[in-house]
Design an enzyme around this catalytic site. Structure first.
Site, PDB file in Angstrom:
ATOM      1  CD  GLU A  52      -0.324   6.027  -3.170  1.00 56.48           C
ATOM      2  OE1 GLU A  52      -0.876   4.972  -3.535  1.00 56.48           O
ATOM      3  OE2 GLU A  52      -0.195   6.364  -1.960  1.00 56.48           O
TER       4      GLU A  52
ATOM      5  CG  ASP B 104      -2.163   0.790   1.067  1.00 57.65           C
ATOM      6  OD1 ASP B 104      -2.290   1.500   0.051  1.00 57.65           O
ATOM      7  OD2 ASP B 104      -3.043   0.698   1.948  1.00 57.65           O
TER       8      ASP B 104
ATOM      9  CG  ASP C  22      -8.567   4.457  -0.328  1.00 63.37           C
ATOM     10  OD1 ASP C  22      -8.283   3.254  -0.458  1.00 63.37           O
ATOM     11  OD2 ASP C  22      -7.934   5.236   0.419  1.00 63.37           O
TER      12      ASP C  22
END
Length: 765
Positions: free
Chosen positions: A439, A436, A504
């Protein structure tokens, strides 16, 4: 970034200069290309060569059908890294030549050519097929330039560039009716014409113009693709500064891109995969259902057991169980240690889960950050594993984790440490990793261990080195074709480290549509495998939304149930409705169907990775490039070559979809429709528009098959859908190796004798 205020004025605070003519053409240093010296005003007399800037444009052959174009202002600027890892399998030879005619100077790289006009005092470079039959795009008047902001009032001000930004830009023409697609996982309109796009990885969810996966490659309906060769921020004005041009700009002194001639999307993507790498293979087991604990939910071993036993009781096979964030202690993410209060015996627990047969593989959530509350934070600081500020402090902030640091993967010692942490997880039975984040990598006031890298170029590139490191660690432990990630961030080349998921999304039909647009765009950026949070990540899905999401989510290449602060096991969504239309029965139905589709899916996966094309979601334009409507379709997709899927977004059970030319057969009912045309249907939760393409030999697992991994050549059902001479189906084994080829010859299916067991042959027409 816009450099102009309309067509006639410069934007406020901007000074722009343009290549006004090609003054001289000479060979590039390689001797294979052409170098264009382009002054920023027309040279009409000898004195015009003084006190002006020039741009050098080097056009080089890369390989058949691909040319590179590099524009430079000041050649002495440092070439700082990191750089994309191009031609990872080697650069093909190219048959190139330079010719001069009355039209101009032409450089050819096999099927693609660039012609520089020979007209005096003009700037015009045309890109076209070498046979002259297809004009692709062009660099025309005032389409290549440099810009300063703030605008200097005198050239003397450029002696100090510390407070002046310098840009290089190019503007390629957009032809009438042309559409632009790709650029990573973008959730806005499928056709990018009219949009401003900033290629800068961000954690922005699925409902904005930000993207987790920015890929500096676009694919045009006109038969070409364009790859911008920098991991730096790239700003695109796609028909949004000049309606007839795509402007590409970067801050710096150089801009390099590759133009790729197809002419079909398949050929473009295949050549792009030569340039940036073919997608990695994934094991057959990864196609099964993944079940997650969800994000901020509370869970322990008892909770996990209840989930898996509940799924088994409802006849829903789970292939992979995923432990999300709170397998770790709060405030200590991510130090790779199970929370001993909740999981006192993680190795034993994982072994028990597998021994009980309720799940075959286990995945855990990780990220490349480290909260300062972790007991190992001080060691990481002492040993230089974390990114630093320019003054020598560790870069920290309280966004996400309190006082968190960022692992510096330019430090080999930090990489070794990170892999050693992963290996400890593998030792206790973890089989795959959800990578995960990655970014929000800072680009100001930072100093990487490798001082040669440019912090701005590291921002997007960090996703590549982060996922590459984890993927290769999995390969080293489990074998080259057994490695699987579940990654959120990506950039060009990240397709080599599958797989990715869509980030998400909300639990709404609008978010379903956003996610599909993201998956389609990523597939047109060279990625074969993609998944989504089934049911939506944020919020509490209504039962009808959950069931509709389940249907198309199980027809993605990979399928995972995951949420934010609520569970995604079906009985929690609809108060355990045990009816045939309940969430549990619906999930069981679609999970079983995917298992039956595995002979087809896994064979198609091998073709996808060889050719750099998406398995699912595959945009309709890949299969039907000559159908103009196919380039507009963003609410349906292909699964491999032969199956068409349309998700349902309406609570009243209706759906509208488009079928290209040919006969299409409803997978569930056998009803045949003829395209091209639009159709409207109504569906229960057990079906959706799943249509089989004319000429298909579709191989399915036996009726009642619920496994993901089995012998795909034994006890199968072979369905014929309006087959013709040459219709073919390839069957592979569990490692993806070709085992049986079925082909229609002389009206018979040749190769069926190589199948094992009791096979069923059905003609559906």
């Amino acid at each position: 970034m816009k450099f102009r205020d309309g067509q006639w004025l410069a934007a406020e605070g901007v000074h722009a200069e343009y290549a006004e003519e090609v003054y001289r053409i000479s060979p590039t240093p390689s001797g294979k290309g052409v170098s264009l010296l382009c002054p920023t005003k027309k040279i009409l007399r000898r004195g015009d060569v003084l006190n002006l800037s020039t741009l050098t444009i080097d056009i080089e052959p890369a390989f058949d059908g691909v040319l590179s174009v590099e524009t430079t202002h000041w050649q002495g600027a440092l070439r700082r890294g990191p750089n994309f890892d191009l031609f990872p399998a080697g650069q093909p030879e190219v048959d190139s030549q330079v010719t001069k005619t009355d039209k101009g100077t032409t450089l050819s790289a096999g099927s693609l050519s660039a012609t520089v006009s020979r007209k005096d005092h003009t700037f015009d470079i045309s890109f076209h097929s070498t046979d002259g039959k297809k004009r692709l795009t062009a660099l025309q008047n005032r389409s290549v330039g440099l810009a300063y902001t703030p605008a200097p009032t005198t050239p003397m001000q450029t002696n100090d560039m510390r407070d002046i930004k310098h840009y290089i830009f190019t503007q390629t023409t957009i032809s009438v009716g042309e559409s632009i697609h790709g650029l990573g996982e973008r959730f806005g309109p499928f056709n990018k014409v009219g949009q401003t796009v900033s290629l800068w990885n961000a954690d922005g969810g699925t409902s904005s113009d930000q993207a987790y996966k920015n890929v500096s490659f676009w694919l045009s309906s006109r038969g070409y693709g364009l790859f911008v060769d920098t991991p730096d921020r790239v700003e695109l004005e796609i028909g949004s500064e000049r309606c007839c041009r795509t402007q590409t700009s970067v801050e710096g002194q150089r801009l390099k891109w590759y133009i790729i001639y197809g002419p079909t999307p398949r050929e473009i993507l295949q050549k792009y995969s030569i340039l940036t790498g073919t997608p990695g293979s994934v094991p057959a087991w990864s196609f099964g259902l993944w079940l997650s604990t969800s994000f901020t939910t509370s869970y322990d071993e008892e909770t996990v057991n209840s989930f898996l036993s509940g799924m088994k009781a409802r006849d829903i096979p789970v292939e992979v169980f995923h432990f999300d964030c709170f397998w770790l202690k709060a405030f200590q993410w991510c130090d790779f240690e199970f929370d001993s209060d909740m999981f006192p015996d993680p190795k034993g627990q994982i072994a028990r889960l597998k021994a009980e047969g309720t799940v075959k593989k286990v995945c855990v959530w990780t990220n490349p950050y480290l909260g300062q509350a972790s007991p190992i934070f001080a060691e990481a600081v002492e040993k230089g594993y974390l990114l630093k500020r320019k003054n020598g402090d560790v870069f920290q902030w309280d966004l996400w984790q309190t006082g968190m640091g960022i692992v510096d993967f330019t430090n080999p010692a930090a990489c070794d440490w990170f892999v050693s942490c992963l290996n400890k997880l593998f030792d206790i039975g973890v089989d795959c990793i959800k990578t995960d984040f990655g970014e929000r990598i800072p680009s100001n006031d930072v100093a990487w261990h490798d001082l040669a890298v440019d912090p701005k170029r590291m921002h997007n590139y960090y996703a590549f080195i982060y996922n590459k490191l984890v993927y290769e660690a999995l390969q080293a432990r489990y074998g080259p074709n057994e490695a699987v990630l579940f990654a959120r961030s990506a950039t060009a080349g990240s397709q080599r480290f599958p797989l990715t998921w869509g980030g998400d999304c909300e639990s709404t039909p609008e978010a379903m549509a956003e996610s599909i647009r993201g998956g389609l765009s990523l597939g047109l950026s060279g990625f074969s495998f993609w998944s989504v949070d089934i049911g939506g990540f944020e919020g509490y899905p209504d039962p009808w939304i959950y069931k509709r999401w389940v249907a198309w989510g199980l027809l993605c290449s990979h399928s995972r149930l995951h949420g934010s602060n609520s569970y995604r096991v079906p009985w929690t969504v609809d108060d355990d409705d045990a009816s045939p239309e309940g969430c549990s029965a619906t999930l069981a139905k679609w999970t079983h169907l995917k298992a039956r589709l595995m002979p087809y899916l896994f064979a198609q996966a091998q073709e996808s990775t060889r050719n750099g094309i998406p398995l699912s979601l595959r945009a309709m334009c890949i299969e039907f490039p000559d159908d103009p409507t196919a380039w507009t379709l963003d609410r349906q997709f292909m699964v491999g070559n032969n199956l068409l899927v349309t998700p349902i977004f309406e609570e009243d059970d209706t759906v509208q979809f488009y079928l290209p030319a040919g006969k299409w057969t409803n997978f569930f009912t056998g009803e045949v429709k003829a395209g091209p045309g639009w159709f409207t249907e109504t569906h229960s939760f057990a079906t959706l528009p799943l249509y089989v393409r004319e000429g298909t030999l579709l191989v399915l697992g036996k009726e009642g098959e619920k496994r993901t991994v089995y012998d795909y050549t034994e006890d199968v059902e072979v369905r014929s859908y309006f087959v013709k001479e040459g219709s073919k189906a390839v069957l592979v084994d569990g490692e993806g190796k070709e085992k049986v080829v079925l082909e229609v010859k002389g009206g018979e299916i040749v190769g069926k004798n190589e199948l094992k067991g009791e096979c069923v042959f059905t003609v559906v027409e």
